[in-house]
Each structure stands twice: as C-alpha cells, then as structure tokens.
Design a protein around this motif. Structure first.
Motif, PDB file in Angstrom:
ATOM      1  N   GLU A 195       0.796  -1.215   0.000  1.00 44.73           N
ATOM      2  CA  GLU A 195       0.000   0.000   0.000  1.00 44.73           C
ATOM      3  C   GLU A 195       0.833   1.272   0.000  1.00 44.73           C
ATOM      4  OE1 GLU A 195      -0.353  -1.759   4.215  1.00 44.73           O
ATOM      5  OE2 GLU A 195       0.425  -2.339   2.265  1.00 44.73           O
ATOM      6  N   VAL A 196       2.093   1.183   0.472  1.00 43.20           N
ATOM      7  CA  VAL A 196       3.008   2.321   0.491  1.00 43.20           C
ATOM      8  C   VAL A 196       4.347   1.866  -0.077  1.00 43.20           C
ATOM      9  CG1 VAL A 196       4.279   3.942   1.968  1.00 43.20           C
ATOM     10  CG2 VAL A 196       1.894   3.416   2.484  1.00 43.20           C
ATOM     11  N   VAL A 197       4.936   2.679  -0.954  1.00 43.94           N
ATOM     12  CA  VAL A 197       6.231   2.330  -1.541  1.00 43.94           C
ATOM     13  C   VAL A 197       7.196   3.497  -1.357  1.00 43.94           C
ATOM     14  CG1 VAL A 197       5.242   0.775  -3.256  1.00 43.94           C
ATOM     15  CG2 VAL A 197       5.574   3.174  -3.842  1.00 43.94           C
ATOM     16  N   ASP A 198       8.484   3.180  -1.219  1.00 43.19           N
ATOM     17  CA  ASP A 198       9.495   4.236  -1.119  1.00 43.19           C
ATOM     18  C   ASP A 198      10.491   4.191  -2.272  1.00 43.19           C
ATOM     19  OD1 ASP A 198      10.946   1.993  -0.480  1.00 43.19           O
ATOM     20  OD2 ASP A 198      11.381   2.594   1.578  1.00 43.19           O
ATOM     21  N   GLU A 199      10.259   3.285  -3.217  1.00 45.91           N
ATOM     22  CA  GLU A 199      11.084   3.203  -4.421  1.00 45.91           C
ATOM     23  C   GLU A 199      10.337   2.401  -5.475  1.00 45.91           C
ATOM     24  OE1 GLU A 199      14.702   1.140  -3.464  1.00 45.91           O
ATOM     25  OE2 GLU A 199      13.719  -0.814  -3.403  1.00 45.91           O
ATOM     26  N   LEU A 200      10.759   2.566  -6.715  1.00 45.41           N
ATOM     27  CA  LEU A 200      10.238   1.762  -7.822  1.00 45.41           C
ATOM     28  C   LEU A 200      11.391   0.987  -8.416  1.00 45.41           C
ATOM     29  CD1 LEU A 200       7.869   4.311  -9.616  1.00 45.41           C
ATOM     30  CD2 LEU A 200       7.259   2.554  -7.940  1.00 45.41           C
ATOM     31  N   VAL A 201      11.203  -0.310  -8.583  1.00 46.45           N
ATOM     32  CA  VAL A 201      12.243  -1.184  -9.103  1.00 46.45           C
ATOM     33  C   VAL A 201      11.800  -1.721 -10.464  1.00 46.45           C
ATOM     34  CG1 VAL A 201      13.605  -3.269  -8.722  1.00 46.45           C
ATOM     35  CG2 VAL A 201      12.921  -1.847  -6.768  1.00 46.45           C
ATOM     36  N   PHE A 202      12.619  -1.499 -11.474  1.00 43.10           N
ATOM     37  CA  PHE A 202      12.377  -2.054 -12.805  1.00 43.10           C
ATOM     38  C   PHE A 202      13.490  -3.040 -13.145  1.00 43.10           C
ATOM     39  CE2 PHE A 202       9.884   1.792 -13.023  1.00 43.10           C
ATOM     40  CZ  PHE A 202       8.796   1.451 -13.812  1.00 43.10           C
ATOM     41  N   VAL A 203      13.107  -4.115 -13.809  1.00 42.89           N
ATOM     42  CA  VAL A 203      14.080  -5.101 -14.286  1.00 42.89           C
ATOM     43  C   VAL A 203      13.922  -5.228 -15.793  1.00 42.89           C
ATOM     44  CG1 VAL A 203      14.851  -7.504 -14.192  1.00 42.89           C
ATOM     45  CG2 VAL A 203      14.078  -6.360 -12.100  1.00 42.89           C
ATOM     46  N   ALA A 204      15.040  -5.114 -16.511  1.00 44.32           N
ATOM     47  CA  ALA A 204      15.035  -5.255 -17.975  1.00 44.32           C
ATOM     48  C   ALA A 204      15.922  -6.431 -18.370  1.00 44.32           C
ATOM     49  CB  ALA A 204      15.532  -3.967 -18.625  1.00 44.32           C
ATOM     50  N   GLY A 205      15.483  -7.201 -19.364  1.00 46.28           N
ATOM     51  CA  GLY A 205      16.272  -8.303 -19.908  1.00 46.28           C
ATOM     52  C   GLY A 205      16.734  -7.945 -21.313  1.00 46.28           C
ATOM     53  N   LEU A 206      18.062  -7.916 -21.531  1.00 47.93           N
ATOM     54  CA  LEU A 206      18.620  -7.379 -22.775  1.00 47.93           C
ATOM     55  C   LEU A 206      19.690  -8.305 -23.344  1.00 47.93           C
ATOM     56  CD1 LEU A 206      19.127  -3.836 -21.264  1.00 47.93           C
ATOM     57  CD2 LEU A 206      17.311  -4.455 -22.876  1.00 47.93           C
ATOM     58  N   ALA A 207      19.820  -8.244 -24.656  1.00 47.16           N
ATOM     59  CA  ALA A 207      20.882  -9.014 -25.310  1.00 47.16           C
ATOM     60  C   ALA A 207      22.256  -8.433 -24.994  1.00 47.16           C
ATOM     61  CB  ALA A 207      20.646  -9.041 -26.822  1.00 47.16           C
ATOM     62  N   GLN A 208      22.329  -7.115 -24.881  1.00 41.79           N
ATOM     63  CA  GLN A 208      23.604  -6.438 -24.600  1.00 41.79           C
ATOM     64  C   GLN A 208      23.426  -5.431 -23.468  1.00 41.79           C
ATOM     65  OE1 GLN A 208      24.181  -5.031 -28.723  1.00 41.79           O
ATOM     66  NE2 GLN A 208      25.963  -6.390 -28.826  1.00 41.79           N
ATOM     67  N   PRO A 209      23.265  -5.896 -22.237  1.00 41.48           N
ATOM     68  CA  PRO A 209      22.986  -4.984 -21.127  1.00 41.48           C
ATOM     69  C   PRO A 209      24.093  -3.961 -20.881  1.00 41.48           C
ATOM     70  CG  PRO A 209      23.445  -7.212 -20.334  1.00 41.48           C
ATOM     71  CD  PRO A 209      23.268  -7.310 -21.802  1.00 41.48           C
TER      72      PRO A 209
END
Length: 566
Positions: A195-209
C-alpha cells in the motif's frame, strides 16, 4: 540563535494567537516584529534586553518575549498556546494558502485535527462546504499536501501508479531502440501491491545490457547518474527513488523473481529451484516443486507451504465484483446524485447493485441525515428502483459509532435500512482497550451489517486507533458482521495482514470504495489488490455476491441468521 529562527518563532506565536482569537492589535504587533527581525542586517542574539527594546518594531512587550526566547530557548506564552492546540493543527499552519482563520474553520467546524484528515476531506469534496473555501482553494490545498507527502520519500501505491505506467512506456520505447524485443517489468514492493512504496524497481532483460548501460545518459525522461548494488539509480521529479536493473536476457526471469518477492520468500524458493536459467517465473516455481505464486502473495506468510500442498487460494479479481457498497451521494457529502451514481454503476461498470450509505445524523460536518431526511431519501430510492429494475439500489447508512459503542440511530430507524455500515469518525484518541470495547459493542448491535474502516487510519498521515485485532475479528465472526476493506487508497483498512485471520474465522470481507463521486468507484481496484495480498477469494467477498445472494444475505442478517458463507 539566528534571526530567522527568532522570526519564525514569533510568526508561529502570532498565528496561534490568531487561531485562539486573541487581541488583534497584539497579533499584528507580534507578526510585524517577526517581519522586522527577519530583515535586520545584524544578529540580535547577543544583545541585552535594553538593546532589544529600542529595535524598531519590538517595543517593551515583544522585546521581553525575544529575551525570554534567547535566554530559555522558548516563550512561555507560545508553549501555553501550543499546549492548547492539537499537534496536527500546528502542522497545518505550515501549509501555504491557508491562514489561521481558515484553519480555525477546519478545526472547529469540520472537526479536522491533522493534515491527513484534511487531505482525506479534500478527496471527499468536504472542504468546499465550509465558509471561506471553494473548489479552487480545496484543490490548491490538496496539491500542497501531496507535495509534502512526497517530501517524506514515501508514496501511496495509487500515487505511484501513474508514474509506473509512464516510466514503463518510456523505458520500453527507449530500450526498443537498442534491442528488438526487450523484456521489461516493474518489480519490488509495487509489484507485490504494497500500500506504500518508497522506491520503484524495474528489471530489464537485454541481449547487450552493458552496451545499453553505457548509453543510459541518453534516456531523457530521467537522469540515471548513480549505481548501487548493480542497479542504475535515478530520482523522479516527485522525489521517488527509481532503481533499474539491466540483466542478460536469459537471466531476466530469475532477476525479476529475485527483485519482486521479499527476501525470505526468494531464498526459500531458490533453495529448491536452483539458479536457472529459467524461461518464466512459472518455471522457477515448477522447478522448486511449487504451484505458481502470484506476486501479491510473495511475503513468506505461508504461501510457499500452500503452493507445495496445491492449496493456494483462487484470488479475487476486479471482474468478480457484482456491486458497490458504502457510497455517498448529494444527500450527505457526495458530489453526484443517487441516480447518477446508480446509472454509472449499471451502464459504465456493468454492476448489478449499488449500496448507498450516506452519513448519519452525528456527522454534522458531512450533512448527515436526520430521521426525516432518511425517510425522504428512502422514498427517492424506491422510485429509482421501480424505474431502474432489475438494477437494485440498497438502502444503507454509514452510522457513526458513538463513544460508548452505540450507533447514532434508534432501532426504530435502523430496522428500515437494508444494511448498516458502522464506523468511527470522532474521538479517535483511544487506547487499545477502549477502542476495542467500543468496536465490539457496535459489532454486537443486531443491525450492524458491516464494520467500516476498522482502525480509522489514513496512510502516511494518521496511524489510526489501536485495536485488538483478534478480539474484534472474533466478535465479527460471532455476530455475523462483515469487515470492510475500505478501498480508498488513503485507508485500505482492514489491513491486509489481518485478512487471513478473518477469513480463517469465516468472516466475510467487503471491498468498499467509500465513493463520494462516480470517479471514486474506481478505487475498488486498490481494495481488490490488498484483498489479493490477504488471500481473499470471490466467495469470501460480500460484494462479489450476485444480486440474489446479497439480497438473501441482508435478509438473513435482519432475521438473525448468522451462517452467511456461500
């Protein structure tokens, strides 16, 4: 002590004097002295009382106050005024756009005593009903409060949702320039539906990170200018921390899994699943010998054992809802008429019924209904039901729970409602014993159908009164009372951490939007989300009942039949 600190203290003194209706001449003198001291080209901290008294704008009386402040660190008069003013009211004095006169109205006429309650009142459109306020002022106050909330680094899930959608869109487009089909997902507490967040986390999957990481400076919506434990770090314009993890494409699902569940859940699953690679999160659970666990449940609260035994609940969805209960119309403090609310539910949301629960007579600040107005409203509902059938409007009320736990209508009035939501709105400063006893007495009232927002909390601003959850839930089970999940994103009360216990005791829950306008119906999505976190199934949710079933439920309750579960 710096001049600005002295000036700020005098300014607060003048505001509190005005708030408590003291002599206008004295108030003006103190305010003027604060202004003069703030603009002085020299420090006054080391000056004697005599030297202070000859400074322009101070005089004998105010120089004595400044001298006391410099010698003792406080002013007796100020401390006395603070002692007679709720802490939340003092905080309101710092809100740009509302002075002491307006705050006095908010405090004395609307019964609001802190910023959280003020923000909630803005959302309910209640502020415009008070003298000296209008829609523009209400919206300006709401924006200032939202800015202050953001300054604390924490955001309501609903506040973060638009940013999540925009960032996902922007990142997808930008990553698509470098990769033909990048994998991208939100993770972290937001994906788990906290219900409460202090950050947003994104994860990306890439061929050449690594190549994408090297060019991240070209991503213009945000500036990722730091790294932390393998994450790229940025701050949103609103002060919310953004963490982006760039993983090799074949490690995407493992990283998404790792950065979604809480630590204990992740460790327990990976202990049996190994390190992959995995082609999906489902594959991770399958490798661990478990049924797939949806992100909302990944809190290490027994869901792993349920998954191992193939006993995970079939969680409720938005599509399961058949009606909306606990809503307010123009009869009390709502924005839309009963007919407008009903037609929106029927035609736009495709629901079967609406439960109308305007405020009761004790809620004078919300234009609560006296007995005569209850009768008149019921006549209007009867006429609408005859015209809108088979859609049904249920005659409900949000009846205030008084100090002693009784409801604020007699049984002769309560018996005319189809259902009653009993809620606490006043005298919230209770210890656990009193709060619990107050709720239990209301629950034991034979006309109480639903216990509304059980703790009165307002997320990020008001903790809510303490209750013995076990005793309250047990009382609801014994008396056949439904417990509300108030879906307003500021409330989300009953807390999801107690849903499982309630459900184990056979208590039904109800996802209620507490809507004061048609847009408020959409808050049910947040109630559904926390309901899912608590393991709620459609068969355990009152407003997922069909029209026929909920009519029978209300009928059974009035007849004293307590076995309601389907």
């Amino acid at each position: 002590m710096e001049n600005k600190t002295i000036a700020r203290t005098l300014r607060l003194l003048s505001q509190l004097m005005e708030l408590h209706s003291e002599n206008p001449f004295k108030i003006k003198s103190v305010a003027n002295a604060a202004f003069k001291i703030d603009k002085l080209p020299y420090a006054i901290a080391g000056k004697s009382l005599e030297e202070l008294s000859v400074i322009d704008g101070l005089g004998k009386s105010i120089s004595a106050k400044v001298w006391e402040l410099l010698q003792k660190g406080s002013i007796t008069e100020l401390q006395d005024l603070l002692g007679n003013t709720p802490e939340g009211i003092v905080e309101m004095l710092g809100i740009k756009g509302i002075g002491p006169k307006k705050i006095l109205t908010i405090w004395k006429e609307l019964g609001i005593e802190n910023i959280g309650e003020l923000y909630y009142a803005c959302n309910e459109n209640r502020l415009i009903e008070a003298k000296g306020f209008g829609l523009k002022t209400q919206e300006e106050i709401k924006k200032v409060i939202e800015f202050q909330m953001a300054g604390h680094g924490k955001f309501l899930y609903a506040q973060a949702a638009p940013l999540v959608r925009k960032l996902h869109e922007d990142l997808s487009l930008w990553l698509g320039i470098s990769e033909p089909a990048p994998l991208l997902s939100i993770a972290g507490a937001y994906r788990r539906g906290l219900e409460v967040v202090d950050e947003l986390v994104f994860v990306a999957g890439l061929a050449q990170p690594e190549q994408v990481k090297a060019g991240i400076s070209r991503f213009t919506p945000l500036q990722f200018d730091a790294q932390e434990e393998g994450f790229l770090i940025a701050m949103s314009p609103f002060g919310l921390k953004i963490r982006l993890y760039l993983a090799p494409a074949d490690d995407f699902y493992r990283q998404l899994f790792i950065h979604t569940g809480n630590e204990a859940h992740v460790e327990a699953v990976l202990e049996n699943a190994g390190q992959g690679p995995f082609k999906s999160e489902e594959a991770i659970y399958r490798q661990a010998g478990l049924d797939y666990i949806t992100p909302e449940l990944r809190e290490a609260l027994g869901e792993i054992e349920q998954a191992a035994a193939h006993q995970l609940p079939v969680l409720i969805t938005d599509e399961d809802l058949r009606g909306s209960l606990h809503n307010h119309s123009t009869w009390s403090d709502g924005v839309h008429t009963i007919e407008e609310m009903a037609l929106y539910c029927r035609d736009t949301l495709k629901l079967e019924y609406l439960g109308l629960c305007d405020h009761s007579r004790s809620a004078f600040y919300a234009n609560g209904l006296n007995e005569q107005r209850v009768y008149a409203q019921h006549q209007e509902i009867d006429a609408l039901n005859a015209r809108l059938a088979p859609f049904r409007i249920f005659k409900g009320i949000e009846s205030d729970i008084l100090n002693d736990g009784s409801l604020d209508y007699s049984d002769d009035i309560l018996k005319h409602f189809d259902f009653v939501v009993a809620s606490v709105h006043s005298n919230l400063r209770m210890d656990e014993q009193k709060a619990t006893a107050r709720l239990i007495k209301a629950i034991e009232n034979p006309y109480t159908t639903i216990l509304g927002h059980p703790t009165g909390r307002l997320l990020l601003s008001r903790k809510g009164y303490p209750i013995d959850y076990t005793k309250v839930i047990d009382a609801c089970a014994a008396n056949g009372v439904v417990i509300e999940i108030n879906a307003n994103p500021l409330r989300l009360d009953l807390d999801w951490r107690w849903h499982r216990y309630a459900l184990e005791k056979g208590v039904l829950l109800s996802v209620n939007p507490d809507a004061h306008r048609i847009e408020g119906f959409h808050d049910m999505q947040y109630g559904i989300l926390v309901g899912r976190k608590g393991g709620l199934q459609a068969k355990q949710c009152l407003n997922a009942f069909s029209l026929t079933d909920i009519e029978q439920h209300f009928s059974n309750k009035k007849a004293g039949i307590l076995n309601f579960a389907r």
